[in-house]
Scaffold this active site. Structure first.
Site, PDB file in Angstrom:
ATOM      1  N   ASP A  83      27.737 -25.532 -11.176  1.00 49.46           N
ATOM      2  CA  ASP A  83      28.762 -26.276 -11.910  1.00 49.46           C
ATOM      3  C   ASP A  83      28.837 -27.716 -11.404  1.00 49.46           C
ATOM      4  OD1 ASP A  83      29.405 -23.802 -12.950  1.00 49.46           O
ATOM      5  OD2 ASP A  83      31.043 -23.479 -11.524  1.00 49.46           O
ATOM      6  N   LYS A  84      29.411 -28.562 -12.228  1.00 52.00           N
ATOM      7  CA  LYS A  84      29.583 -29.970 -11.835  1.00 52.00           C
ATOM      8  C   LYS A  84      30.316 -30.076 -10.485  1.00 52.00           C
ATOM      9  CE  LYS A  84      31.405 -34.291 -13.677  1.00 52.00           C
ATOM     10  NZ  LYS A  84      32.131 -34.937 -14.776  1.00 52.00           N
TER      11      LYS A  84
END
Ligand code: URA
Length: 213
Positions: A83-84
């Protein structure tokens, strides 16, 4: 370069660009210097928080934007995704079979994460993880390991990579993830000396380590 007579195969100049050779047994040289043939490429990246796991994006920085220009033309892609907001070990390769083998739950390659959560996970959570968490949307996860480190910190080990899996597994136990970092894939640990955005090419022995855990 071939037309200019700068390329030799086993010491003999080649004259036609379509010249066929066996890269495992022939020595190719340019201007007298041997060049190494490599079919596939493998890198470990310490993905920083804030960078997206994609090959291109018009607005946000992608993991490929972190690569030096000469590596960008290799056609590398991320193996799975982080994920970011997740940092840590991300593999990049141009070898599709390798990527599939790492990602597929059938290969049983363990992915290990360090997590900081709001609240304190306990033995009931450890048991629930070992039995296989059911996510909020009813998705059944494979059995996973939860190690308690105290102080809102824990290690989660999973063998699959569902969307936001670790965050959702912990959320299903009422723990909100504050920070998440992937530490290892199979037997291959993130080289912590790389630092955020740091990159290192993997050698044959690293790939063996990865799969031989
Ligand atoms: N699980 C998550 O929730 N996020 C990641 O980035 C990786 C695993």
């Amino acid at each position: 370069m071939i037309r200019d007579g700068r390329v030799t195969v086993d010491g003999l100049p080649v004259t036609h660009p379509e010249h066929k050779l066996d890269p495992s047994s022939c020595t190719v040289a340019v201007d007298g210097a041997a060049i190494r043939y490599q079919r596939f490429h493998y890198f470990m990246l310490d993905k920083p928080v804030g960078v997206i796991t994609a090959t291109e994006d018009s607005r946000q920085t992608t993991v490929l934007d972190l690569l030096p220009a000469e590596l960008r033309r290799l056609g590398l892609f991320p193996v799975g995704r982080l994920d970011k907001d997740t940092s840590g070990l991300l593999l990049l390769t141009d070898d599709g079979e390798f990527a599939h083998r790492v990602i597929s739950p059938k290969s049983c390659v363990k992915k290990r994460y360090y997590a900081e959560v709001e609240g304190e996970a306990d033995e009931a959570d450890v048991l629930a993880f070992s039995r296989g968490i059911v996510l909020g949307d009813g998705t059944q996860c494979l059995p996973a390991e939860l190690e308690l480190l105290g102080g809102g910190r824990c290690i989660v080990t999973v063998m699959e990579g569902k969307y936001h899996q670790v965050r959702r597994m912990l959320a299903s136990r009422g723990k909100t993830v504050l920070a998440l970092r992937r530490l290892s894939i199979g037997g291959l640990a993130l080289d912590e000396s790389l630092g955020p955005g740091g990159l290192r090419e993997l050698e044959e022995k690293d790939l063996c380590t990865l799969f031989n855990a």
